[in-house]
Motif scaffolding. Structure first.
Motif, PDB file in Angstrom:
ATOM      1  N   UNK A   1      91.850   8.087  27.702  1.00 32.14           N
ATOM      2  CA  UNK A   1      92.300   7.564  26.426  1.00 32.14           C
ATOM      3  C   UNK A   1      91.123   7.368  25.483  1.00 32.14           C
ATOM      4  N   UNK A   2      91.326   7.747  24.217  1.00 35.25           N
ATOM      5  CA  UNK A   2      90.298   7.590  23.188  1.00 35.25           C
ATOM      6  C   UNK A   2      90.751   6.554  22.163  1.00 35.25           C
ATOM      7  N   UNK A   3      89.805   5.845  21.576  1.00 33.33           N
ATOM      8  CA  UNK A   3      90.140   4.855  20.553  1.00 33.33           C
ATOM      9  C   UNK A   3      90.559   5.515  19.243  1.00 33.33           C
ATOM     10  N   UNK A   4      90.307   6.808  19.107  1.00 37.77           N
ATOM     11  CA  UNK A   4      90.752   7.591  17.960  1.00 37.77           C
ATOM     12  C   UNK A   4      91.454   8.843  18.468  1.00 37.77           C
ATOM     13  N   UNK A   5      92.503   9.253  17.769  1.00 44.65           N
ATOM     14  CA  UNK A   5      93.248  10.425  18.204  1.00 44.65           C
ATOM     15  C   UNK A   5      92.400  11.684  18.152  1.00 44.65           C
ATOM     16  N   UNK A   6      91.530  11.788  17.162  1.00 36.93           N
ATOM     17  CA  UNK A   6      90.579  12.888  17.080  1.00 36.93           C
ATOM     18  C   UNK A   6      89.192  12.306  17.337  1.00 36.93           C
ATOM     19  N   UNK A   7      88.666  12.427  18.558  1.00 41.17           N
ATOM     20  CA  UNK A   7      87.389  11.802  18.889  1.00 41.17           C
ATOM     21  C   UNK A   7      86.274  12.197  17.933  1.00 41.17           C
ATOM     22  N   UNK A   8      85.602  11.200  17.408  1.00 41.83           N
ATOM     23  CA  UNK A   8      84.465  11.405  16.524  1.00 41.83           C
ATOM     24  C   UNK A   8      83.308  10.559  17.036  1.00 41.83           C
ATOM     25  N   UNK A   9      82.174  10.656  16.351  1.00 45.55           N
ATOM     26  CA  UNK A   9      80.998   9.908  16.787  1.00 45.55           C
ATOM     27  C   UNK A   9      81.329   8.421  16.866  1.00 45.55           C
ATOM     28  N   UNK A  10      80.967   7.794  17.975  1.00 50.98           N
ATOM     29  CA  UNK A  10      81.196   6.372  18.166  1.00 50.98           C
ATOM     30  C   UNK A  10      82.544   6.008  18.762  1.00 50.98           C
TER      31      UNK A  10
ATOM     32  N   UNK B   1      98.050  14.311  21.641  1.00 54.70           N
ATOM     33  CA  UNK B   1      97.230  13.243  21.089  1.00 54.70           C
ATOM     34  C   UNK B   1      98.011  11.959  20.802  1.00 54.70           C
ATOM     35  N   UNK B   2      99.280  11.896  21.191  1.00 58.46           N
ATOM     36  CA  UNK B   2     100.082  10.721  20.867  1.00 58.46           C
ATOM     37  C   UNK B   2      99.988   9.618  21.913  1.00 58.46           C
ATOM     38  N   UNK B   3      99.202   9.851  22.966  1.00 53.98           N
ATOM     39  CA  UNK B   3      99.026   8.817  23.983  1.00 53.98           C
ATOM     40  C   UNK B   3     100.164   8.724  24.987  1.00 53.98           C
TER      41      UNK B   3
ATOM     42  N   UNK C   1     101.475   7.036  14.838  1.00 52.67           N
ATOM     43  CA  UNK C   1     101.085   7.937  15.926  1.00 52.67           C
ATOM     44  C   UNK C   1     101.830   9.263  15.779  1.00 52.67           C
ATOM     45  N   UNK C   2     101.194  10.321  16.139  1.00 57.79           N
ATOM     46  CA  UNK C   2     101.844  11.621  16.056  1.00 57.79           C
ATOM     47  C   UNK C   2     101.451  12.460  17.231  1.00 57.79           C
ATOM     48  N   UNK C   3     102.168  13.542  17.466  1.00 56.11           N
ATOM     49  CA  UNK C   3     101.906  14.426  18.610  1.00 56.11           C
ATOM     50  C   UNK C   3     101.515  15.796  18.108  1.00 56.11           C
ATOM     51  N   UNK C   4     100.391  16.283  18.608  1.00 59.45           N
ATOM     52  CA  UNK C   4      99.932  17.630  18.269  1.00 59.45           C
ATOM     53  C   UNK C   4      99.584  18.352  19.551  1.00 59.45           C
ATOM     54  N   UNK C   5     100.221  19.446  19.822  1.00 57.57           N
ATOM     55  CA  UNK C   5      99.925  20.235  21.012  1.00 57.57           C
ATOM     56  C   UNK C   5      99.075  21.417  20.612  1.00 57.57           C
ATOM     57  N   UNK C   6      97.913  21.570  21.225  1.00 57.85           N
ATOM     58  CA  UNK C   6      97.020  22.665  20.948  1.00 57.85           C
ATOM     59  C   UNK C   6      96.853  23.515  22.199  1.00 57.85           C
ATOM     60  N   UNK C   7      96.430  24.760  22.056  1.00 57.05           N
ATOM     61  CA  UNK C   7      96.129  25.567  23.246  1.00 57.05           C
ATOM     62  C   UNK C   7      95.058  24.866  24.062  1.00 57.05           C
ATOM     63  N   UNK C   8      95.326  24.623  25.312  1.00 62.07           N
ATOM     64  CA  UNK C   8      94.400  23.847  26.134  1.00 62.07           C
ATOM     65  C   UNK C   8      93.349  24.719  26.757  1.00 62.07           C
ATOM     66  N   UNK C   9      92.154  24.127  26.925  1.00 64.32           N
ATOM     67  CA  UNK C   9      91.076  24.840  27.597  1.00 64.32           C
ATOM     68  C   UNK C   9      91.388  24.998  29.063  1.00 64.32           C
ATOM     69  N   UNK C  10      92.151  24.052  29.600  1.00 64.27           N
ATOM     70  CA  UNK C  10      92.559  24.133  30.983  1.00 64.27           C
ATOM     71  C   UNK C  10      94.072  24.046  31.026  1.00 64.27           C
TER      72      UNK C  10
ATOM     73  N   UNK D   1      99.995   3.058  30.445  1.00 55.91           N
ATOM     74  CA  UNK D   1     100.371   1.719  30.019  1.00 55.91           C
ATOM     75  C   UNK D   1      99.213   0.765  30.222  1.00 55.91           C
ATOM     76  N   UNK D   2      98.496   0.954  31.321  1.00 56.61           N
ATOM     77  CA  UNK D   2      97.306   0.163  31.592  1.00 56.61           C
ATOM     78  C   UNK D   2      96.291   0.330  30.465  1.00 56.61           C
ATOM     79  N   UNK D   3      96.098   1.553  30.031  1.00 54.35           N
ATOM     80  CA  UNK D   3      95.104   1.825  28.999  1.00 54.35           C
ATOM     81  C   UNK D   3      95.503   1.260  27.650  1.00 54.35           C
TER      82      UNK D   3
END
Length: 268
Positions: free
Chosen positions: A202-211, A167-169, A1-10, A252-254
């Motif tokens: 929460x997403x099953x992938x750190x970078x959401x992709x199709x599926x 993105x590190x959850x 797992x890793x952490x990436x901070x990007x400029x947020x839309x909000x 933690x629930x997720x």
């Protein structure tokens, strides 16, 4: 797992004044105070209807796998609300509207977004779907006033308390502005009944992709009025701490999503 901070839309308003006096009560700030730009937002009925229909029935169901939501019973149908979601991807606003907006509660969401997100054609859509801009470097008095006015009129305001995409959850330190805004507004309008609702995405992938599968957990409301006794600065810290704990509990629930029963939203 890793952490990436990007400029947020909000983004989150962060008050930097050491004295706290300049922003204790945004509703009563002098009218001649300097502002960065004009802040406006409104909901276009026809555009909002089309956006919810296309997003809820086509875009999100076709792009994502399972979209699972729990805790929708915690969403009030009336009264001022501040949704405080974790921020994991650019998809968050669409999914948040899908899980908590018009289709779930009959209410539209008012997103606080950066100035860059309100430019050009994109900005035209954002402003007509309830978004309004803020300069994260120099939050204007107009932005604060507009936020207060939305809460006064019982709207649902969305502010991402972490202030950026992580993105590190993990739940990262929250900005203090959400607590100060809520407390100063509630203090200035006793009985207004502002509620802050933590939401974990929460997403099953750190970078959401199709599926990619998505889980959204909506927590119990935090009553802002319970924090209005005493000094604003102390209460803001206490409220921020409690909101952090609530988001951590939801996250933690997720992490145990495979072992929990969710109320799955229809993908049709």
């Amino acid at each position: 797992m890793y952490s990436t901070q990007q400029p947020a839309a909000t983004v989150m308003i962060e008050f930097n004044s050491s004295s706290d006096t300049s922003c204790d009560n945004p509703a009563t700030t002098p009218a001649n105070a300097k502002v960065a730009h004009i802040t406006t937002s409104r909901i276009s009925p026809w555009l909002s209807h089309v956006a919810y229909f296309l997003g809820g029935h086509f875009l999100l169901p076709l792009f994502f796998g399972d979209i699972r939501v729990t805790g929708q019973e915690n969403l009030p149908n009336t009264g001022p609300i501040i949704l405080a979601p974790t921020h994991r991807a650019r998809w968050d606003p669409l999914l948040l509207a899908y899980a908590t907006g018009r289709c779930a509660t009959g209410r539209d969401l008012r997103f606080m977004v950066t100035i860059t997100e309100c430019q050009g054609l994109q900005g035209w859509f954002v402003r007509r779907l309830g978004g309004f801009s803020v300069d994260p470097q120099q939050p204007s008095i107009t932005t604060l006033r507009h936020s207060v006015e939305l809460l006064e009129h019982g709207e649902t305001l969305v502010i991402y308390p972490e202030g950026g995409i992580f993105r590190d959850g993990k739940v990262h330190p929250l900005k203090p502005g959400i607590a100060r805004l809520a407390l100063s507004t509630e203090f200035s309008h006793p009985g207004l009944g502002i509620k802050i609702i933590p939401v974990s995405i929460n997403y099953s992938q750190q970078l959401p992709a199709w599926g990619t599968d998505v889980s959204i957990h909506i927590g119990h409301p935090i009553e802002v009025a319970d924090y209005t006794r005493g000094a604003l600065k102390h209460n803001a810290k206490r409220l921020t701490t409690d909101l952090t704990m609530a988001l951590q509990k939801l996250s933690h629930h997720e992490s145990k999503v495979s072992c929990r029963a969710f109320a799955e939203m229809p993908n049709s």
